[in-house]
Design a protein around this motif. Sequence first.
Motif, PDB file in Angstrom:
ATOM      1  N   VAL A 213       0.843  -1.200   0.000  1.00 28.71           N
ATOM      2  CA  VAL A 213       0.000   0.000   0.000  1.00 28.71           C
ATOM      3  C   VAL A 213       0.882   1.256   0.000  1.00 28.71           C
ATOM      4  O   VAL A 213       0.598   2.234  -0.702  1.00 28.71           O
ATOM      5  CB  VAL A 213      -0.945   0.008   1.224  1.00 28.71           C
ATOM      6  N   LEU A 214       1.960   1.211   0.765  1.00 27.50           N
ATOM      7  CA  LEU A 214       2.899   2.339   0.835  1.00 27.50           C
ATOM      8  C   LEU A 214       3.509   2.615  -0.531  1.00 27.50           C
ATOM      9  O   LEU A 214       3.651   3.775  -0.949  1.00 27.50           O
ATOM     10  CB  LEU A 214       4.003   2.021   1.849  1.00 27.50           C
ATOM     11  N   GLN A 215       3.867   1.557  -1.242  1.00 30.84           N
ATOM     12  CA  GLN A 215       4.405   1.709  -2.599  1.00 30.84           C
ATOM     13  C   GLN A 215       3.394   2.390  -3.517  1.00 30.84           C
ATOM     14  O   GLN A 215       3.751   3.250  -4.323  1.00 30.84           O
ATOM     15  CB  GLN A 215       4.781   0.341  -3.183  1.00 30.84           C
ATOM     16  N   ALA A 216       2.122   1.989  -3.390  1.00 32.16           N
ATOM     17  CA  ALA A 216       1.079   2.547  -4.253  1.00 32.16           C
ATOM     18  C   ALA A 216       0.850   4.029  -3.971  1.00 32.16           C
ATOM     19  O   ALA A 216       0.742   4.841  -4.892  1.00 32.16           O
ATOM     20  CB  ALA A 216      -0.218   1.769  -4.066  1.00 32.16           C
ATOM     21  N   VAL A 217       0.800   4.391  -2.686  1.00 33.08           N
ATOM     22  CA  VAL A 217       0.476   5.767  -2.308  1.00 33.08           C
ATOM     23  C   VAL A 217       1.660   6.708  -2.525  1.00 33.08           C
ATOM     24  O   VAL A 217       1.531   7.759  -3.173  1.00 33.08           O
ATOM     25  CB  VAL A 217       0.016   5.843  -0.831  1.00 33.08           C
ATOM     26  N   ILE A 218       2.819   6.337  -1.974  1.00 33.04           N
ATOM     27  CA  ILE A 218       3.997   7.221  -2.006  1.00 33.04           C
ATOM     28  C   ILE A 218       4.756   7.099  -3.319  1.00 33.04           C
ATOM     29  O   ILE A 218       5.014   8.098  -4.010  1.00 33.04           O
ATOM     30  CB  ILE A 218       4.944   6.925  -0.832  1.00 33.04           C
ATOM     31  N   CYS A 219       5.124   5.861  -3.676  1.00 32.56           N
ATOM     32  CA  CYS A 219       6.023   5.639  -4.818  1.00 32.56           C
ATOM     33  C   CYS A 219       5.322   5.684  -6.163  1.00 32.56           C
ATOM     34  O   CYS A 219       5.978   5.833  -7.198  1.00 32.56           O
ATOM     35  CB  CYS A 219       6.739   4.296  -4.660  1.00 32.56           C
ATOM     36  N   GLN A 220       3.993   5.522  -6.163  1.00 36.62           N
ATOM     37  CA  GLN A 220       3.265   5.568  -7.431  1.00 36.62           C
ATOM     38  C   GLN A 220       2.447   6.853  -7.564  1.00 36.62           C
ATOM     39  O   GLN A 220       2.740   7.686  -8.410  1.00 36.62           O
ATOM     40  CB  GLN A 220       2.345   4.356  -7.571  1.00 36.62           C
ATOM     41  N   LEU A 221       1.452   7.029  -6.707  1.00 30.92           N
ATOM     42  CA  LEU A 221       0.567   8.187  -6.852  1.00 30.92           C
ATOM     43  C   LEU A 221       1.291   9.510  -6.617  1.00 30.92           C
ATOM     44  O   LEU A 221       1.305  10.388  -7.482  1.00 30.92           O
ATOM     45  CB  LEU A 221      -0.625   8.059  -5.902  1.00 30.92           C
ATOM     46  N   CYS A 222       1.893   9.654  -5.441  1.00 30.74           N
ATOM     47  CA  CYS A 222       2.566  10.920  -5.119  1.00 30.74           C
ATOM     48  C   CYS A 222       3.728  11.177  -6.070  1.00 30.74           C
ATOM     49  O   CYS A 222       3.889  12.280  -6.604  1.00 30.74           O
ATOM     50  CB  CYS A 222       3.071  10.901  -3.674  1.00 30.74           C
ATOM     51  N   ALA A 223       4.541  10.133  -6.291  1.00 31.37           N
ATOM     52  CA  ALA A 223       5.741  10.302  -7.119  1.00 31.37           C
ATOM     53  C   ALA A 223       5.395  10.619  -8.564  1.00 31.37           C
ATOM     54  O   ALA A 223       5.895  11.586  -9.144  1.00 31.37           O
ATOM     55  CB  ALA A 223       6.606   9.049  -7.043  1.00 31.37           C
ATOM     56  N   TRP A 224       4.518   9.811  -9.165  1.00 28.80           N
ATOM     57  CA  TRP A 224       4.319   9.931 -10.607  1.00 28.80           C
ATOM     58  C   TRP A 224       3.288  10.973 -11.011  1.00 28.80           C
ATOM     59  O   TRP A 224       3.301  11.447 -12.151  1.00 28.80           O
ATOM     60  CB  TRP A 224       4.041   8.559 -11.207  1.00 28.80           C
ATOM     61  N   LEU A 225       2.440  11.397 -10.083  1.00 28.94           N
ATOM     62  CA  LEU A 225       1.635  12.586 -10.356  1.00 28.94           C
ATOM     63  C   LEU A 225       2.555  13.801 -10.423  1.00 28.94           C
ATOM     64  O   LEU A 225       2.408  14.673 -11.275  1.00 28.94           O
ATOM     65  CB  LEU A 225       0.568  12.780  -9.268  1.00 28.94           C
ATOM     66  N   SER A 226       3.546  13.826  -9.513  1.00 30.49           N
ATOM     67  CA  SER A 226       4.512  14.926  -9.488  1.00 30.49           C
ATOM     68  C   SER A 226       5.407  14.913 -10.726  1.00 30.49           C
ATOM     69  O   SER A 226       5.607  15.942 -11.385  1.00 30.49           O
ATOM     70  CB  SER A 226       5.381  14.833  -8.221  1.00 30.49           C
ATOM     71  N   VAL A 227       5.932  13.723 -11.066  1.00 31.46           N
ATOM     72  CA  VAL A 227       6.838  13.614 -12.218  1.00 31.46           C
ATOM     73  C   VAL A 227       6.089  13.882 -13.521  1.00 31.46           C
ATOM     74  O   VAL A 227       6.617  14.524 -14.435  1.00 31.46           O
ATOM     75  CB  VAL A 227       7.517  12.230 -12.250  1.00 31.46           C
ATOM     76  N   SER A 228       4.849  13.401 -13.613  1.00 31.60           N
ATOM     77  CA  SER A 228       4.057  13.629 -14.827  1.00 31.60           C
ATOM     78  C   SER A 228       3.772  15.118 -15.011  1.00 31.60           C
ATOM     79  O   SER A 228       3.822  15.639 -16.131  1.00 31.60           O
ATOM     80  CB  SER A 228       2.731  12.858 -14.757  1.00 31.60           C
ATOM     81  N   TYR A 229       3.492  15.801 -13.902  1.00 30.79           N
ATOM     82  CA  TYR A 229       3.265  17.246 -13.969  1.00 30.79           C
ATOM     83  C   TYR A 229       4.541  17.953 -14.434  1.00 30.79           C
ATOM     84  O   TYR A 229       4.496  18.860 -15.279  1.00 30.79           O
ATOM     85  CB  TYR A 229       2.851  17.779 -12.602  1.00 30.79           C
ATOM     86  N   ALA A 230       5.688  17.521 -13.896  1.00 34.54           N
ATOM     87  CA  ALA A 230       6.967  18.110 -14.299  1.00 34.54           C
ATOM     88  C   ALA A 230       7.256  17.826 -15.770  1.00 34.54           C
ATOM     89  O   ALA A 230       7.716  18.703 -16.512  1.00 34.54           O
ATOM     90  CB  ALA A 230       8.098  17.559 -13.429  1.00 34.54           C
ATOM     91  N   THR A 231       6.967  16.598 -16.216  1.00 28.33           N
ATOM     92  CA  THR A 231       7.194  16.215 -17.616  1.00 28.33           C
ATOM     93  C   THR A 231       6.336  17.045 -18.558  1.00 28.33           C
ATOM     94  O   THR A 231       6.768  17.409 -19.653  1.00 28.33           O
ATOM     95  CB  THR A 231       6.872  14.714 -17.822  1.00 28.33           C
ATOM     96  N   GLN A 232       5.134  17.370 -18.099  1.00 30.04           N
ATOM     97  CA  GLN A 232       4.209  18.153 -18.916  1.00 30.04           C
ATOM     98  C   GLN A 232       4.737  19.568 -19.160  1.00 30.04           C
ATOM     99  O   GLN A 232       4.498  20.160 -20.211  1.00 30.04           O
ATOM    100  CB  GLN A 232       2.854  18.225 -18.210  1.00 30.04           C
ATOM    101  N   HIS A 233       5.508  20.098 -18.218  1.00 30.67           N
ATOM    102  CA  HIS A 233       5.949  21.486 -18.288  1.00 30.67           C
ATOM    103  C   HIS A 233       7.454  21.664 -18.503  1.00 30.67           C
ATOM    104  O   HIS A 233       7.934  22.792 -18.603  1.00 30.67           O
ATOM    105  CB  HIS A 233       5.552  22.226 -17.002  1.00 30.67           C
ATOM    106  N   MET A 234       8.199  20.557 -18.571  1.00 30.16           N
ATOM    107  CA  MET A 234       9.648  20.636 -18.742  1.00 30.16           C
ATOM    108  C   MET A 234      10.095  19.706 -19.863  1.00 30.16           C
ATOM    109  O   MET A 234       9.338  18.857 -20.329  1.00 30.16           O
ATOM    110  CB  MET A 234      10.363  20.245 -17.426  1.00 30.16           C
ATOM    111  N   ARG A 235      11.335  19.853 -20.287  1.00 27.13           N
ATOM    112  CA  ARG A 235      11.879  18.958 -21.310  1.00 27.13           C
ATOM    113  C   ARG A 235      12.017  17.544 -20.747  1.00 27.13           C
ATOM    114  O   ARG A 235      12.440  17.346 -19.608  1.00 27.13           O
ATOM    115  CB  ARG A 235      13.269  19.433 -21.770  1.00 27.13           C
TER     116      ARG A 235
END
Length: 291
Positions: A213-235
């Motif tokens: 569950v920790l992997q899903a919440v922290i390492c997947q949702l929190c991490a990849w929502l953040s990285v996807s947002y960064a990818t959307q606005h950065m190279r």
Amino acid sequence: MKLTKPRLALICGILCISIFPILVKLKLTPGLISAFYRMFFAVILLLPYVIITKNFKLPKTKFLLLAALCGVLFSSDVAVWNIAIQDSSATQASLLTNLSPVWVGIGSFLFLKSKPATNFWIGTIVSLFGMVTLVGFSFFLELNFNQAFLFAVLSGILYSIYLLVSKNVLSDVDVLSFMTISLIASSIYLGILCYCLNESFTGFSDTGWFVLVLQAVICQLCAWLSVSYATQHMRATRVSLSLLSQAVITAVLAWMLLEEQITLQMIFGGIILLFGIRITFYDKTISLKKV
């Protein structure tokens, strides 16, 4: 360097991802099934939210299929990375999979209109030298191409393809819709794969379930929502190279929590690696002639 929202999101994502190899290295669940539940629990948590808040927008068929492809690519990346981590050290697996900037740079040069800048290639060379210094020159001189090594490198290749494809999709699809489609595709794909390989879906300890569950919440949702947002606005190249710093944080955590050895050479290599990343964020193009 200004800490804009995309950059802050990227930093948050890197910190969340850094915890993942430590959790996998505990070996409380098999690597492949761990990857499945990371995606499955994440989509169970995300889907009700996007439906209730009406934040999910079904994209055009082209981008729907590409988002689903991103899910297959990313879940494959996580699956082979899990196996690499469990069969080697958390530090080594993290470093090898983070060769992805090389593949992203080459892919961007070949397939994207936005070509890597001179600073990217200089930063890549410096960062890779720092990575080699961190892991040790002897490791690269005496490489044993075992399964863990090959899977770690394959993870980097899969992730680089994911970054390039997702960059294209995120230009037309919002982050939450992209993540929802991607996670559904990931869960279905890994679920079928685990079933075909006779992986056990139950029988884990309470601690094992908590880590999943920790992997899903922290390492997947929190991490990849953040990285996807960064990818959307950065190279994509800049994002991929910045993710190299995750290996440094993982090395420190592995030393503190798993008692993996950390030496002065590793610290020196980490400093070089981070300096290389900083070069890519330098706005003015570095002139090789002046250097």
